[in-house]
Design a protein around this motif. Structure first.
Motif, PDB file in Angstrom:
ATOM      1  N   PHE A  54       2.999   3.390  -8.843  1.00  0.00           N
ATOM      2  CA  PHE A  54       1.771   4.150  -9.089  1.00  0.00           C
ATOM      3  C   PHE A  54       1.805   5.528  -8.426  1.00  0.00           C
ATOM      4  CE2 PHE A  54       0.784  -0.420  -8.872  1.00  0.00           C
ATOM      5  CZ  PHE A  54       0.341  -0.623 -10.182  1.00  0.00           C
ATOM      6  N   HIS A  55       2.989   5.882  -7.854  1.00  0.00           N
ATOM      7  CA  HIS A  55       3.133   7.159  -7.146  1.00  0.00           C
ATOM      8  C   HIS A  55       2.049   7.311  -6.074  1.00  0.00           C
ATOM      9  CE1 HIS A  55       6.008   8.211 -10.246  1.00  0.00           C
ATOM     10  NE2 HIS A  55       5.100   7.906 -11.165  1.00  0.00           N
ATOM     11  N   HIS A  56       1.875   6.198  -5.339  1.00  0.00           N
ATOM     12  CA  HIS A  56       0.782   6.182  -4.367  1.00  0.00           C
ATOM     13  C   HIS A  56       1.166   5.285  -3.191  1.00  0.00           C
ATOM     14  CE1 HIS A  56      -3.380   6.686  -3.107  1.00  0.00           C
ATOM     15  NE2 HIS A  56      -3.455   5.387  -2.888  1.00  0.00           N
ATOM     16  N   ASP A  57       0.901   5.739  -1.980  1.00  0.00           N
ATOM     17  CA  ASP A  57       1.151   4.917  -0.797  1.00  0.00           C
ATOM     18  C   ASP A  57       0.043   3.877  -0.664  1.00  0.00           C
ATOM     19  OD1 ASP A  57       3.454   6.241  -0.049  1.00  0.00           O
ATOM     20  OD2 ASP A  57       2.386   7.729   1.149  1.00  0.00           O
ATOM     21  N   ILE A  58       0.447   2.629  -0.510  1.00  0.00           N
ATOM     22  CA  ILE A  58      -0.512   1.523  -0.403  1.00  0.00           C
ATOM     23  C   ILE A  58      -0.169   0.713   0.839  1.00  0.00           C
ATOM     24  CG2 ILE A  58      -1.440  -0.531  -1.545  1.00  0.00           C
ATOM     25  CD1 ILE A  58      -0.512   0.701  -4.205  1.00  0.00           C
ATOM     26  N   SER A  59      -1.181   0.303   1.582  1.00  0.00           N
ATOM     27  CA  SER A  59      -0.927  -0.435   2.810  1.00  0.00           C
ATOM     28  C   SER A  59      -1.863  -1.631   2.907  1.00  0.00           C
ATOM     29  CB  SER A  59      -1.122   0.471   4.032  1.00  0.00           C
ATOM     30  OG  SER A  59      -2.440   0.974   4.082  1.00  0.00           O
ATOM     31  N   GLY A  60      -1.629  -2.458   3.946  1.00  0.00           N
ATOM     32  CA  GLY A  60      -2.513  -3.574   4.230  1.00  0.00           C
ATOM     33  C   GLY A  60      -2.452  -4.682   3.199  1.00  0.00           C
ATOM     34  N   GLU A  61      -3.537  -5.450   3.125  1.00  0.00           N
ATOM     35  CA  GLU A  61      -3.595  -6.604   2.234  1.00  0.00           C
ATOM     36  C   GLU A  61      -3.361  -6.210   0.776  1.00  0.00           C
ATOM     37  OE1 GLU A  61      -3.853  -9.829   2.495  1.00  0.00           O
ATOM     38  OE2 GLU A  61      -3.870  -9.891   4.674  1.00  0.00           O
ATOM     39  N   ARG A  62      -3.796  -5.015   0.419  1.00  0.00           N
ATOM     40  CA  ARG A  62      -3.600  -4.568  -0.962  1.00  0.00           C
ATOM     41  C   ARG A  62      -2.115  -4.453  -1.287  1.00  0.00           C
ATOM     42  NH1 ARG A  62      -5.908   1.145  -3.310  1.00  0.00           N
ATOM     43  NH2 ARG A  62      -5.720   0.698  -5.539  1.00  0.00           N
ATOM     44  N   ARG A  63      -1.373  -3.915  -0.319  1.00  0.00           N
ATOM     45  CA  ARG A  63       0.076  -3.810  -0.525  1.00  0.00           C
ATOM     46  C   ARG A  63       0.702  -5.196  -0.609  1.00  0.00           C
ATOM     47  NH1 ARG A  63       4.190  -4.104   3.314  1.00  0.00           N
ATOM     48  NH2 ARG A  63       6.218  -3.539   2.436  1.00  0.00           N
ATOM     49  N   PHE A  64       0.292  -6.116   0.261  1.00  0.00           N
ATOM     50  CA  PHE A  64       0.862  -7.456   0.252  1.00  0.00           C
ATOM     51  C   PHE A  64       0.687  -8.109  -1.122  1.00  0.00           C
ATOM     52  CE2 PHE A  64      -0.284  -7.919   5.057  1.00  0.00           C
ATOM     53  CZ  PHE A  64       0.610  -6.912   5.354  1.00  0.00           C
ATOM     54  N   SER A  65      -0.496  -7.948  -1.711  1.00  0.00           N
ATOM     55  CA  SER A  65      -0.754  -8.541  -3.027  1.00  0.00           C
ATOM     56  C   SER A  65       0.129  -7.925  -4.102  1.00  0.00           C
ATOM     57  CB  SER A  65      -2.223  -8.361  -3.400  1.00  0.00           C
ATOM     58  OG  SER A  65      -3.059  -9.055  -2.498  1.00  0.00           O
ATOM     59  N   LEU A  66       0.344  -6.624  -4.010  1.00  0.00           N
ATOM     60  CA  LEU A  66       1.194  -5.950  -4.996  1.00  0.00           C
ATOM     61  C   LEU A  66       2.656  -6.328  -4.822  1.00  0.00           C
ATOM     62  CD1 LEU A  66      -0.429  -2.395  -5.185  1.00  0.00           C
ATOM     63  CD2 LEU A  66      -0.498  -4.214  -6.892  1.00  0.00           C
ATOM     64  N   VAL A  67       3.074  -6.571  -3.583  1.00  0.00           N
ATOM     65  CA  VAL A  67       4.434  -7.078  -3.357  1.00  0.00           C
ATOM     66  C   VAL A  67       4.607  -8.400  -4.095  1.00  0.00           C
ATOM     67  CG1 VAL A  67       5.974  -8.092  -1.624  1.00  0.00           C
ATOM     68  CG2 VAL A  67       4.846  -5.922  -1.152  1.00  0.00           C
ATOM     69  N   ARG A  68       3.618  -9.264  -3.991  1.00  0.00           N
ATOM     70  CA  ARG A  68       3.649 -10.543  -4.696  1.00  0.00           C
ATOM     71  C   ARG A  68       3.760 -10.324  -6.207  1.00  0.00           C
ATOM     72  NH1 ARG A  68       5.026 -15.820  -4.555  1.00  0.00           N
ATOM     73  NH2 ARG A  68       3.745 -17.063  -5.970  1.00  0.00           N
ATOM     74  N   ASN A  69       3.002  -9.370  -6.718  1.00  0.00           N
ATOM     75  CA  ASN A  69       3.032  -9.086  -8.161  1.00  0.00           C
ATOM     76  C   ASN A  69       4.405  -8.591  -8.612  1.00  0.00           C
ATOM     77  OD1 ASN A  69       0.373  -9.821  -8.336  1.00  0.00           O
ATOM     78  ND2 ASN A  69      -0.424  -7.722  -8.413  1.00  0.00           N
ATOM     79  N   ARG A  70       4.996  -7.657  -7.837  1.00  0.00           N
ATOM     80  CA  ARG A  70       6.317  -7.136  -8.209  1.00  0.00           C
ATOM     81  C   ARG A  70       7.352  -8.261  -8.176  1.00  0.00           C
ATOM     82  NH1 ARG A  70       3.376  -3.364  -8.434  1.00  0.00           N
ATOM     83  NH2 ARG A  70       3.039  -4.483 -10.374  1.00  0.00           N
TER      84      ARG A  70
END
Length: 410
Positions: A54-70
């Protein structure tokens, strides 16, 4: 007694494995990280850096969820597949410095708790909690803990036999290393290996103290939330790479300090003289050749510092050179109390460690630097056995394992 278990690994397909595996995320300079993410859609870095999409820095729980998605996307796209049966995995790395060979298996959280898995490094609770939350959300572990065990002829013989067969993987990486992976699914061989480990009193964490501590926290949390807990759940174990002690390589970290804590060069040398015999080596690059010898670079000149013979030791930690430097120089003379968080000190490692240290000091980025003799495996074990903890950055240990080669799901 040490308990290990086989597990059904999630692994890259053979045609993509060399593209998937990555070094630790923190090991990438920004330009190399961006290039890899731009030109290699199969890199595991896309999973652990999901904001790139998404060309965007993401951190915290939101990042963890996206790691799961990838991660799930990689499975859906058949980049990853899961083995049908639990296995042990022999992994060999051929590098320019030498070869490393060990076994991927599940290590027991209970062994971690009862000190059958011994530690030599203090951990930070905040990092433990953060990584525990990460593991809980993503549901997998892709970075094994490096554990070392006493050399064992029976395990060596099994590894020799298995590695004569055609490997599951054989691939090269850009650091000119060649990687091999063999899968052991034969129940008799698995049981033999397990029985050998059961006879061991303990194994030692070589690298991965925070990862193992976080796995312990996660196990306790999931256990407390599971009324049907049996002890056989995947969260009772964490993925580890078991390597014999003789195959472990330990290198040194140097220390570089930005100022002399208000002292002149002469005043600083006079204070050093209390504990060290000092020799000015001029421009001859000096590196210590044995324990209790230290190298120093100051004001364009190298010095050798030999610990005075009247120095008294009280335990195994007191004999450790990184500890000696801390209690004789860094803390009392240079005023550095917190080795982890004081921004006046930095650490370096690598093949050209001493030359890099010299360059940084010549460029006025630092005022003084110290080089040390590498810690030996026996020192590390003795400190662990006595329940003591090394100062941070006491050891730089190889092998450094790739992320995404074998993945352990909870």
């Amino acid at each position: 007694m040490v308990k290990i278990i086989p597990f059904a690994a999630v692994r890259p397909t053979k045609d993509k494995v060399s593209l998937v595996v990555s070094r630790s995320y923190e090991d990438y300079p920004t330009n190399e990280l961006n290039a890899t993410l731009s030109y290699n859609p199969f890199s595991f870095l896309h999973i652990i850096n999901p904001g790139y999409k998404f060309h965007h820095d993401i951190s915290g729980e939101r990042r963890f969820s996206l790691v799961r998605n990838r991660y799930l996307e990689f499975i859906e796209e058949n980049v990853f597949t899961k083995d049908e049966s639990p296995s042990l995995y022999i992994y060999k790395i051929k590098t320019r410095k030498g070869d490393f060979c060990g076994i991927f298996a599940g290590a027991s959280v209970e062994d971690y708790q009862n000190n059958s898995i011994k530690k030599h490094e203090a951990t930070l609770q905040t990092r433990e909690e953060l990584f525990k939350d990460y593991l809980k959300t993503v549901g997998f572990n892709a970075e094994p803990v490096l554990l070392t065990y006493p050399d064992n002829a029976e395990i060596d013989a099994i590894i020799t036999t298995v590695t004569k067969e055609i490997p599951e993987y054989e691939f090269a990486t850009t650091d000119k290393a060649v990687h091999y992976l063999w899968k052991i699914s034969n129940l008799k061989i698995i049981d033999t290996i397990q029985q050998v480990f059961k006879k061991m009193d303990c194994v030692y964490i070589a690298d991965g103290h925070h990862r193992s501590a976080s796995s312990n926290l996660l196990s306790e949390e999931l256990k407390s939330n599971n009324p049907d807990h049996t002890g056989k759940e995947p969260y009772n174990y964490f993925m580890s790479y078991f390597i014999p002690e003789s195959n472990l390589k330990i290198y040194d970290f140097n220390r570089m300090v930005k100022d002399l804590n208000g002292l002149s060069k002469e005043e600083f040398l006079i204070q050093l003289d209390e504990h060290f015999r000092i020799e000015n080596r001029g421009d001859d690059l000096y590196k210590p050749s044995k324990k209790h010898h230290f190298g120093m670079y100051l004001d364009g000149e190298f010095y050798s510092l030999y610990l005075r013979k009247h120095y008294e030791f009280s335990n195994s930690l007191s004999e450790l050179d990184t500890h000696i430097l801390y209690i004789t120089v860094l803390k009392p003379i240079l005023g550095i109390e917190d080795l982890r968080n004081d921004n006046r000190i930095e650490y370096g490692y690598g093949k050209y460690n001493t030359i890099k240290m010299k360059d940084f000091i010549d460029q006025d980025k630092f005022k003084v630097g110290f080089s040390l003799f590498p810690v030996k495996v026996d020192q590390m074990k003795k400190i662990s056995d006595e329940g003591l903890k090394m100062p941070p950055k006491s050891t730089y240990i190889e092998p450094k394992l790739k992320s995404g080669l074998t993945i352990y799901e909870f």
